[in-house]
Design a protein around this motif. Sequence first.
Motif, PDB file in Angstrom:
ATOM      1  N   ILE A 187       6.669   0.359  -4.790  1.00 51.74           N
ATOM      2  CA  ILE A 187       5.542  -0.394  -5.365  1.00 51.74           C
ATOM      3  C   ILE A 187       4.270   0.072  -4.662  1.00 51.74           C
ATOM      4  O   ILE A 187       4.266   0.291  -3.457  1.00 51.74           O
TER       5      ILE A 187
ATOM      6  N   SER B 235      -0.238  -0.646  -4.973  1.00 50.95           N
ATOM      7  CA  SER B 235      -1.274  -1.436  -5.642  1.00 50.95           C
ATOM      8  C   SER B 235      -1.774  -0.703  -6.885  1.00 50.95           C
ATOM      9  O   SER B 235      -2.101  -1.324  -7.897  1.00 50.95           O
ATOM     10  N   THR B 236      -1.808   0.624  -6.805  1.00 52.92           N
ATOM     11  CA  THR B 236      -2.241   1.409  -7.972  1.00 52.92           C
ATOM     12  C   THR B 236      -1.337   1.121  -9.162  1.00 52.92           C
ATOM     13  O   THR B 236      -1.823   0.894 -10.287  1.00 52.92           O
TER      14      THR B 236
ATOM     15  N   LYS C  44     -10.945   6.721   1.372  1.00 54.74           N
ATOM     16  CA  LYS C  44     -10.795   6.539  -0.073  1.00 54.74           C
ATOM     17  C   LYS C  44     -12.186   6.509  -0.695  1.00 54.74           C
ATOM     18  O   LYS C  44     -13.076   5.827  -0.191  1.00 54.74           O
TER      19      LYS C  44
ATOM     20  N   LEU D  34       0.109  -0.520  11.760  1.00 51.89           N
ATOM     21  CA  LEU D  34       1.050   0.016  10.770  1.00 51.89           C
ATOM     22  C   LEU D  34       0.361   0.909   9.748  1.00 51.89           C
ATOM     23  O   LEU D  34      -0.708   0.551   9.230  1.00 51.89           O
ATOM     24  N   ILE D  35       1.012   2.030   9.434  1.00 48.64           N
ATOM     25  CA  ILE D  35       0.574   2.827   8.279  1.00 48.64           C
ATOM     26  C   ILE D  35       1.818   3.334   7.534  1.00 48.64           C
ATOM     27  O   ILE D  35       2.874   3.520   8.139  1.00 48.64           O
ATOM     28  N   GLY D  36       1.680   3.542   6.249  1.00 48.74           N
ATOM     29  CA  GLY D  36       2.782   4.094   5.464  1.00 48.74           C
ATOM     30  C   GLY D  36       2.809   5.610   5.588  1.00 48.74           C
ATOM     31  O   GLY D  36       1.795   6.251   5.924  1.00 48.74           O
TER      32      GLY D  36
ATOM     33  N   ASP E  89       2.673   7.759   3.469  1.00 55.91           N
ATOM     34  CA  ASP E  89       1.711   8.422   2.571  1.00 55.91           C
ATOM     35  C   ASP E  89       0.406   8.770   3.292  1.00 55.91           C
ATOM     36  O   ASP E  89      -0.357   9.606   2.811  1.00 55.91           O
ATOM     37  N   CYS E  90       0.156   8.113   4.431  1.00 52.96           N
ATOM     38  CA  CYS E  90      -1.108   8.347   5.162  1.00 52.96           C
ATOM     39  C   CYS E  90      -1.003   9.485   6.169  1.00 52.96           C
ATOM     40  O   CYS E  90      -2.015   9.873   6.780  1.00 52.96           O
TER      41      CYS E  90
ATOM     42  N   PHE F 225      -2.077  -4.933  10.477  1.00 53.06           N
ATOM     43  CA  PHE F 225      -1.706  -4.224   9.237  1.00 53.06           C
ATOM     44  C   PHE F 225      -2.948  -4.119   8.357  1.00 53.06           C
ATOM     45  O   PHE F 225      -3.346  -5.067   7.698  1.00 53.06           O
ATOM     46  N   GLY F 226      -3.572  -2.953   8.418  1.00 55.38           N
ATOM     47  CA  GLY F 226      -4.794  -2.732   7.642  1.00 55.38           C
ATOM     48  C   GLY F 226      -4.503  -2.106   6.290  1.00 55.38           C
ATOM     49  O   GLY F 226      -3.487  -1.424   6.111  1.00 55.38           O
ATOM     50  N   GLY F 227      -5.377  -2.346   5.341  1.00 56.87           N
ATOM     51  CA  GLY F 227      -5.219  -1.736   4.021  1.00 56.87           C
ATOM     52  C   GLY F 227      -6.244  -2.314   3.067  1.00 56.87           C
ATOM     53  O   GLY F 227      -7.030  -3.192   3.452  1.00 56.87           O
TER      54      GLY F 227
ATOM     55  N   ARG G 248      -2.010  -2.362 -10.521  1.00 54.07           N
ATOM     56  CA  ARG G 248      -3.266  -2.409 -11.290  1.00 54.07           C
ATOM     57  C   ARG G 248      -3.089  -1.742 -12.655  1.00 54.07           C
ATOM     58  O   ARG G 248      -3.558  -2.262 -13.670  1.00 54.07           O
TER      59      ARG G 248
ATOM     60  N   MET H 177       5.479   4.044   8.857  1.00 53.59           N
ATOM     61  CA  MET H 177       6.619   3.439   8.155  1.00 53.59           C
ATOM     62  C   MET H 177       7.085   4.366   7.033  1.00 53.59           C
ATOM     63  O   MET H 177       6.281   5.085   6.442  1.00 53.59           O
TER      64      MET H 177
ATOM     65  N   ARG I  56       8.043   5.333   3.324  1.00 52.87           N
ATOM     66  CA  ARG I  56       7.516   4.839   2.052  1.00 52.87           C
ATOM     67  C   ARG I  56       8.203   5.542   0.887  1.00 52.87           C
ATOM     68  O   ARG I  56       8.307   6.791   0.897  1.00 52.87           O
TER      69      ARG I  56
ATOM     70  N   GLY J  69       5.840  -4.929  -1.622  1.00 51.43           N
ATOM     71  CA  GLY J  69       6.079  -3.819  -0.683  1.00 51.43           C
ATOM     72  C   GLY J  69       5.390  -4.100   0.648  1.00 51.43           C
ATOM     73  O   GLY J  69       5.984  -3.916   1.721  1.00 51.43           O
TER      74      GLY J  69
END
Length: 205
Positions: A171, A173-174, A47, A107-109, A111-112, A9-11, A177, A134, A136, A19
Amino acid sequence: MAKKNTILFGGTFDPIHIGHTAVAMHALQVIGAEKIIFIPAKQSPLKKISPKASDNARVEMISLAIADNNKFSVSDCELKKTQPSYTLETIKYFQETLGPDASLYWLIGADCLDELPHWYQIDELIDRCNLCVMYRAGFEKPDFEKLTDTLDQTRIGKLKQNVIETPLINISSTLVRKKLTASEDVTDMLCPAVAEYIKQHNLYR
Ligand code: ATP
């Protein structure tokens, strides 16, 4: 002998939130995996902005968030590199490290999904592992037909088979933050130990 399913699970995990851990737990059960390894990225190749928290702080927050689950672990393999790491390189690294008995899932959400065709050597990546998209919250259910210009039907078929209907948890991370910067409450978005770490280290202010 049956292969051992391992989820990667990268990110950026800047920071890790509820989440992340909830969908990871769901994926673990759906896939029937032995373990899941969280892999914080130095910086996502797609990014433009660097993570706000240091590499070390992000690893420590992940360690705190996963401490209660012995199937969860964290790897700093991408952070040790000088350049942002491509997922394909990380998959190759784990294929070498874990050997041929391991079947790898990445795994990727959802949104990717739109940017997926731009991932480094995406065809080889899809061939080498099970790339799992996954659900999202806030994003439409994965629609692979829009990728037909860039991916062939066999690979699209594989992606479709590996969709994981994860619970929708609104949820990011943005959002965490932003709320921290505005001194708003984030306790329902973070593992308590991570919230405490952020407070102690005065992160994201
Ligand atoms: P940011 O808001 O900074 O972009 P993020 O919340 O998307 O961060 P990342 O660390 O970039 O978190 O996410 C790592 C992976 O986890 C990505 O593939 C992302 O799509 C997925 N992910 C993150 N949050 C969720 C969630 N709530 N539900 C499903 N997938 C998620």
